[in-house]
Scaffold this motif. Sequence first.
Motif, PDB file in Angstrom:
ATOM      1  N   GLU A  93       4.798  -3.134  11.740  1.00  0.00           N
ATOM      2  CA  GLU A  93       5.705  -3.054  12.884  1.00  0.00           C
ATOM      3  C   GLU A  93       5.305  -3.984  14.024  1.00  0.00           C
ATOM      4  O   GLU A  93       6.044  -4.122  15.000  1.00  0.00           O
ATOM      5  CB  GLU A  93       5.763  -1.619  13.403  1.00  0.00           C
ATOM      6  N   LEU A  94       4.144  -4.610  13.920  1.00  0.00           N
ATOM      7  CA  LEU A  94       3.618  -5.361  15.053  1.00  0.00           C
ATOM      8  C   LEU A  94       4.477  -6.567  15.399  1.00  0.00           C
ATOM      9  O   LEU A  94       4.696  -6.870  16.573  1.00  0.00           O
ATOM     10  CB  LEU A  94       2.181  -5.808  14.767  1.00  0.00           C
ATOM     11  N   GLN A  95       4.974  -7.263  14.397  1.00  0.00           N
ATOM     12  CA  GLN A  95       5.762  -8.463  14.676  1.00  0.00           C
ATOM     13  C   GLN A  95       7.007  -8.124  15.489  1.00  0.00           C
ATOM     14  O   GLN A  95       7.327  -8.808  16.469  1.00  0.00           O
ATOM     15  CB  GLN A  95       6.157  -9.164  13.372  1.00  0.00           C
ATOM     16  N   LEU A  97       7.395  -5.743  17.532  1.00  0.00           N
ATOM     17  CA  LEU A  97       7.037  -5.311  18.882  1.00  0.00           C
ATOM     18  C   LEU A  97       6.543  -6.461  19.748  1.00  0.00           C
ATOM     19  O   LEU A  97       6.191  -6.257  20.903  1.00  0.00           O
ATOM     20  CB  LEU A  97       5.990  -4.202  18.810  1.00  0.00           C
ATOM     21  N   ASN A  98       6.518  -7.679  19.211  1.00  0.00           N
ATOM     22  CA  ASN A  98       6.280  -8.842  20.055  1.00  0.00           C
ATOM     23  C   ASN A  98       7.485  -9.114  20.951  1.00  0.00           C
ATOM     24  O   ASN A  98       7.398  -9.928  21.882  1.00  0.00           O
ATOM     25  CB  ASN A  98       5.964 -10.078  19.206  1.00  0.00           C
ATOM     26  N   ALA A 103       9.655  -3.092  22.169  1.00  0.00           N
ATOM     27  CA  ALA A 103       8.567  -2.201  22.569  1.00  0.00           C
ATOM     28  C   ALA A 103       9.061  -1.133  23.538  1.00  0.00           C
ATOM     29  O   ALA A 103       8.687   0.047  23.444  1.00  0.00           O
ATOM     30  CB  ALA A 103       7.433  -3.017  23.198  1.00  0.00           C
ATOM     31  N   VAL A 125      -2.145   0.663  18.515  1.00  0.00           N
ATOM     32  CA  VAL A 125      -1.233  -0.398  18.089  1.00  0.00           C
ATOM     33  C   VAL A 125      -1.935  -1.201  16.994  1.00  0.00           C
ATOM     34  O   VAL A 125      -2.803  -2.024  17.257  1.00  0.00           O
ATOM     35  CB  VAL A 125      -0.839  -1.298  19.275  1.00  0.00           C
ATOM     36  N   GLU A 135      -0.888 -10.209  10.521  1.00  0.00           N
ATOM     37  CA  GLU A 135      -0.640  -9.480  11.773  1.00  0.00           C
ATOM     38  C   GLU A 135      -1.539  -9.935  12.922  1.00  0.00           C
ATOM     39  O   GLU A 135      -1.323  -9.526  14.067  1.00  0.00           O
ATOM     40  CB  GLU A 135      -0.835  -7.979  11.550  1.00  0.00           C
ATOM     41  N   PHE A 138       0.110 -11.215  15.965  1.00  0.00           N
ATOM     42  CA  PHE A 138       1.070 -10.299  16.590  1.00  0.00           C
ATOM     43  C   PHE A 138       0.391  -9.157  17.345  1.00  0.00           C
ATOM     44  O   PHE A 138       1.048  -8.430  18.089  1.00  0.00           O
ATOM     45  CB  PHE A 138       2.002  -9.699  15.533  1.00  0.00           C
ATOM     46  N   ALA A 142       1.826  -7.262  20.935  1.00  0.00           N
ATOM     47  CA  ALA A 142       2.372  -5.919  20.704  1.00  0.00           C
ATOM     48  C   ALA A 142       1.677  -4.894  21.596  1.00  0.00           C
ATOM     49  O   ALA A 142       2.321  -4.011  22.174  1.00  0.00           O
ATOM     50  CB  ALA A 142       2.225  -5.538  19.229  1.00  0.00           C
ATOM     51  N   ASN A 145       2.954  -5.387  25.161  1.00  0.00           N
ATOM     52  CA  ASN A 145       4.329  -4.936  25.360  1.00  0.00           C
ATOM     53  C   ASN A 145       4.431  -3.411  25.349  1.00  0.00           C
ATOM     54  O   ASN A 145       5.187  -2.829  26.146  1.00  0.00           O
ATOM     55  CB  ASN A 145       5.244  -5.535  24.290  1.00  0.00           C
TER      56      ASN A 145
END
Length: 348
Positions: A93-95, A97-98, A103, A125, A135, A138, A142, A145
């Motif tokens: 999910e990190l990408q 949330l960039n 976010a 996170v 990841e 990212f 993340a 954010n």
Amino acid sequence: MHFSNIYKTGKALMASILLLLVVLMPALQITGAQSVGVCYGRNGNNLPAEGEVVDLYKSNGIGRMRIYEPNEATLQALRGSNIELTVTILNNELQALNDAAAATAWVQKNVQPYSADVKFKYIAVGNEVRPGAAEVGFLLPAIQNIHSAIVAANLQGQIKVSTAIDTTLVTNAYPPSDGVYTDPANQFIKPVIDFLVSNGAPLLVNVYPYFSYNDNPGSIDLAYALFTSQGVVVPDGTRYPSLFDALLDAQYAALEKAGAPNVEIVVSESGWPFEGGNQATPENAATFYQNLIKHVTSTTGTPKRPGKAIETYLFAMFDENLKAGNADEKHFGIFTPDKQPKYQLTFG
């Protein structure tokens, strides 16, 4: 006032106080300061309903929980429970949330609707992002954010944003005072650590003496990994009572060398499987969990951080029969799926 009236008033007041204590007793028992946490993974097809799981935490005095996704049924069941909660955001999910708006939407969906009566404590996170992983680039955006969204929701006083790493990011860990982040790890973890320093947040670290022992069984005594040895004096002259302490202090040494001597570490996972691997037996698992709880809830601390309890989360509440990986990965549960305890453990 007549003496008998004073006496009656005093009795009534005392009765009211006792009644209030009875009402508050469950909440007083479920306090994070008095209890280890337990990780609640849901990667199984035979696990109890979320409400039953929360009741199991409460009935056993487990005051902290870590979950690996913001599951709505779990969050609903936690309302009013007084259980401190760590929510993990998984690496895939990190990408997304960039994007700051994504976010914000994540916090508005998964935190704000519950924040009045669910005791969110940390948002992790990413979990065990390692050098070379997709990841890596990212991770910090993340974290930033999600933190900004927490601030926008005015929850920064309650919730700290961090990430969970494993111990492999640190090398030269013998003696622990020589611990330092590997060059590839330092490139992405140093900016994260700078963020933690700026925001007064801890670093979450998954610490597994079981895996460290199995990586080098010829050089590590099993008793040292299980907290049952007389300890080891390392080359710098420090005596370490257990492998757990040595692993943890190597992480603190790396933080010091990264310019973050005041960042605290929360042990976000630690456990021992009861089958599926070398020395994975019910007897060893029981010994490890019992001794780990006794150690981290005392004020012994570690040689580098003496005199304080160590905030620690046991892994895990249940076996996860759908979990990928080696056989031992499926057998870390401290309760069976029908909610029976595998070991005699006192959590607080």
